[in-house]
Scaffold this active site. Structure first.
Site, mmCIF file in Angstrom:
data_model
loop_
_atom_site.group_PDB
_atom_site.id
_atom_site.type_symbol
_atom_site.label_atom_id
_atom_site.label_comp_id
_atom_site.label_asym_id
_atom_site.label_seq_id
_atom_site.Cartn_x
_atom_site.Cartn_y
_atom_site.Cartn_z
ATOM 1 N N ASP A 90 8.863 -51.139 -14.177
ATOM 2 C CA ASP A 90 8.931 -50.397 -12.914
ATOM 3 C C ASP A 90 10.361 -50.422 -12.357
ATOM 4 O O ASP A 90 10.652 -49.750 -11.387
ATOM 5 C CB ASP A 90 7.952 -51.005 -11.907
ATOM 6 C CG ASP A 90 8.194 -52.497 -11.755
ATOM 7 O OD1 ASP A 90 7.420 -53.268 -12.357
ATOM 8 O OD2 ASP A 90 9.175 -52.879 -11.112
ATOM 9 N N ASP A 110 11.384 -52.868 -22.259
ATOM 10 C CA ASP A 110 9.961 -52.769 -21.942
ATOM 11 C C ASP A 110 9.272 -52.035 -23.089
ATOM 12 O O ASP A 110 9.807 -51.083 -23.645
ATOM 13 C CB ASP A 110 9.730 -52.006 -20.617
ATOM 14 C CG ASP A 110 8.308 -52.234 -20.097
ATOM 15 O OD1 ASP A 110 8.156 -52.851 -19.027
ATOM 16 O OD2 ASP A 110 7.346 -51.815 -20.789
ATOM 17 N N ASP A 141 9.298 -53.767 -28.249
ATOM 18 C CA ASP A 141 8.516 -54.983 -28.007
ATOM 19 C C ASP A 141 9.491 -56.135 -27.750
ATOM 20 O O ASP A 141 10.327 -56.435 -28.595
ATOM 21 C CB ASP A 141 7.652 -55.278 -29.240
ATOM 22 C CG ASP A 141 6.740 -56.471 -29.037
ATOM 23 O OD1 ASP A 141 5.759 -56.587 -29.785
ATOM 24 O OD2 ASP A 141 7.001 -57.275 -28.117
ATOM 25 N N GLY A 142 9.347 -56.762 -26.594
ATOM 26 C CA GLY A 142 10.269 -57.849 -26.240
ATOM 27 C C GLY A 142 10.207 -59.013 -27.203
ATOM 28 O O GLY A 142 11.194 -59.724 -27.401
ATOM 29 N N ASP A 160 9.619 -60.412 -17.165
ATOM 30 C CA ASP A 160 8.833 -59.788 -16.105
ATOM 31 C C ASP A 160 7.708 -59.016 -16.797
ATOM 32 O O ASP A 160 7.681 -57.784 -16.832
ATOM 33 C CB ASP A 160 9.760 -58.858 -15.303
ATOM 34 C CG ASP A 160 9.020 -58.054 -14.261
ATOM 35 O OD1 ASP A 160 9.664 -57.145 -13.668
ATOM 36 O OD2 ASP A 160 7.816 -58.300 -14.049
ATOM 37 N N THR A 162 3.506 -58.511 -18.290
ATOM 38 C CA THR A 162 2.139 -58.443 -17.769
ATOM 39 C C THR A 162 1.467 -59.798 -17.989
ATOM 40 O O THR A 162 2.106 -60.739 -18.454
ATOM 41 C CB THR A 162 1.352 -57.335 -18.510
ATOM 42 O OG1 THR A 162 1.700 -57.370 -19.895
ATOM 43 C CG2 THR A 162 1.676 -55.960 -17.944
ATOM 44 N N ASP A 163 0.165 -59.860 -17.704
ATOM 45 C CA ASP A 163 -0.569 -61.114 -17.921
ATOM 46 C C ASP A 163 -0.627 -61.438 -19.415
ATOM 47 O O ASP A 163 -0.393 -60.555 -20.252
ATOM 48 C CB ASP A 163 -2.005 -60.963 -17.374
ATOM 49 C CG ASP A 163 -2.008 -60.605 -15.879
ATOM 50 O OD1 ASP A 163 -2.901 -59.844 -15.458
ATOM 51 O OD2 ASP A 163 -1.087 -61.064 -15.174
ATOM 52 N N PRO A 167 -0.365 -56.542 -24.830
ATOM 53 C CA PRO A 167 1.020 -56.651 -25.308
ATOM 54 C C PRO A 167 1.759 -57.839 -24.711
ATOM 55 O O PRO A 167 2.751 -58.299 -25.261
ATOM 56 C CB PRO A 167 1.653 -55.320 -24.880
ATOM 57 C CG PRO A 167 0.773 -54.755 -23.841
ATOM 58 C CD PRO A 167 -0.604 -55.268 -24.115
HETATM 59 N N1 SAM Z 1 7.298 -55.898 -12.003
HETATM 60 C C1 SAM Z 1 5.887 -55.699 -11.733
HETATM 61 C C2 SAM Z 1 5.616 -56.295 -10.389
HETATM 62 O O1 SAM Z 1 6.288 -55.955 -9.442
HETATM 63 O O2 SAM Z 1 4.733 -57.096 -10.280
HETATM 64 C C3 SAM Z 1 4.942 -56.282 -12.757
HETATM 65 C C4 SAM Z 1 5.415 -56.517 -14.102
HETATM 66 S S1 SAM Z 1 5.858 -55.192 -15.082
HETATM 67 C C5 SAM Z 1 5.041 -53.824 -14.606
HETATM 68 C C6 SAM Z 1 5.070 -55.666 -16.588
HETATM 69 C C7 SAM Z 1 5.668 -54.946 -17.767
HETATM 70 O O3 SAM Z 1 5.577 -55.742 -18.946
HETATM 71 C C8 SAM Z 1 4.976 -53.623 -18.097
HETATM 72 O O4 SAM Z 1 5.849 -52.555 -17.841
HETATM 73 C C9 SAM Z 1 4.635 -53.736 -19.602
HETATM 74 O O5 SAM Z 1 4.818 -52.519 -20.299
HETATM 75 C C10 SAM Z 1 5.605 -54.815 -20.041
HETATM 76 N N2 SAM Z 1 5.250 -55.528 -21.273
HETATM 77 C C11 SAM Z 1 4.067 -56.095 -21.605
HETATM 78 N N3 SAM Z 1 4.141 -56.659 -22.834
HETATM 79 C C12 SAM Z 1 5.435 -56.446 -23.282
HETATM 80 C C13 SAM Z 1 6.140 -56.785 -24.479
HETATM 81 N N4 SAM Z 1 5.548 -57.456 -25.474
HETATM 82 N N5 SAM Z 1 7.446 -56.413 -24.578
HETATM 83 C C14 SAM Z 1 8.058 -55.727 -23.567
HETATM 84 N N6 SAM Z 1 7.431 -55.366 -22.406
HETATM 85 C C15 SAM Z 1 6.136 -55.728 -22.283
#
Ligand code: SAM
Length: 284
Positions: A90, A110, A141-142, A160, A162-163, A167
């Protein structure tokens, strides 16, 4: 997740709790190869982004999370020049990192470009720094990115994500932390969102243990309000590659060239003070 005519609710079954926001209308929905992304207009929280049924960010309150994922770690590192953000699609964390004049380069990796596309349209204020010449937005993929990163590439890595499901699952294990340790410079610091201590002390201990087993010398968790996430209270954890105590750069905070909504030196210090139940349960 449930949705009646006027409310969006995230029902968090493991916690037996739910969070709801009154909505005006649904603005966007896309199923990417990785996750389902929705955006709603709400009555009182601005826009709301939801990923796989979990609230991610809202216009009104995202400053708590983005400020506390960025400023404590950057004002703890003595000279954070090269920063990596894993996740952060985001772009709110990216914006906060770029407020630091000492930062020279930020790479954001991301996995899902659809998140950033939705942010550009529905959270343009979070994307206002995306064209900063120091920023590089990458979509990968991070886990893979860090496994392939050169040794000593970054001063600070901010995860930063997701849970720890879907992914995001592979961002919470020793193999990932090994990659982070190698990719950091000798005084480098890893920072990661580490869920809520109210529901996830077991996970927090597992994270501390995996960070320590991968070779990080010191581990430090801080907490902050997070109104739209389960329990409303969140944690981030910093892992230090070097053994030297890194003092908070108090003078730089006092003279910081930008305004925050939440973060300041007192908040930074208070966030590191852990409640009794965490002190008892965290295997430091
Ligand atoms: N920043 C947000 C907030 O204000 O709470 C929440 C976190 S952000 C939206 C979570 C991001 O992690 C998502 O955009 C998702 O696509 C990314 N993500 C999940 N698994 C990932 C991975 N293995 N590598 C890179 N990005 C990943």
């Amino acid at each position: 997740m449930s949705l009646d005519n006027h409310w969006f609710s995230e029902c968090y079954a493991p916690g037996g709790s739910a969070f709801s926001l009154k909505i005006v209308k649904k603005l966007h929905q896309v199923q990417s190869p990785f996750q389902k992304i929705e955006v709603y207009e709400t009555e009182t929280f601005g826009n709301l982004m939801v990923i796989d049924g979990a609230t991610m960010v809202s216009t009104r309150e995202n400053f708590f999370y983005h400020e506390m994922m960025s400023h404590p770690i950057l004002y703890t590192h003595p000279a954070p020049k090269r920063v990596l953000i894993i996740g952060g699609g985001d772009c709110g964390t990216l914006r906060e990192v770029l407020r630091h004049p000492e930062v020279e380069t930020v790479q954001q990796v991301d996995i899902d470009e659809e998140v950033t596309k939705a942010a550009l349209k529905y959270f343009p204020e979070l994307c206002e720094s995306n064209n900063d010449p120091r920023a590089e937005l990458l979509f990968d993929d991070g886990i893979k990115w860090l496994a392939e990163a050169e040794k000593g590439s970054y001063d600070v890595i901010i995860v930063d994500g997701t849970d720890p499901v879907g992914p995001g699952e592979g961002l919470f294990n020793e193999a990932f932390y090994n990659s982070c340790l190698r990719a950091l410079t000798n005084e480098g610091i890893l920072g990661q969102q580490t869920e809520t201590p109210l529901y996830h002390m077991k996970l927090l201990n597992e994270v501390h243990g995996a960070m320590r087993s991968s070779g990080f010398k010191r581990i430090q968790t801080h907490t902050f309000p997070q109104p739209i996430y389960p329990s409303g209270w969140w944690a981030a954890t910093m892992a230090f590659k070097g053994s030297n105590e890194l003092p908070i750069r108090t003078d730089d905070i006092a003279n910081k060239p930008f305004e925050c909504e939440y973060y300041n030196l007192e908040i930074h210090r208070a966030a590191l003070a852990l409640p009794e139940f965490m002190r008892r349960q965290l295997v430091i």
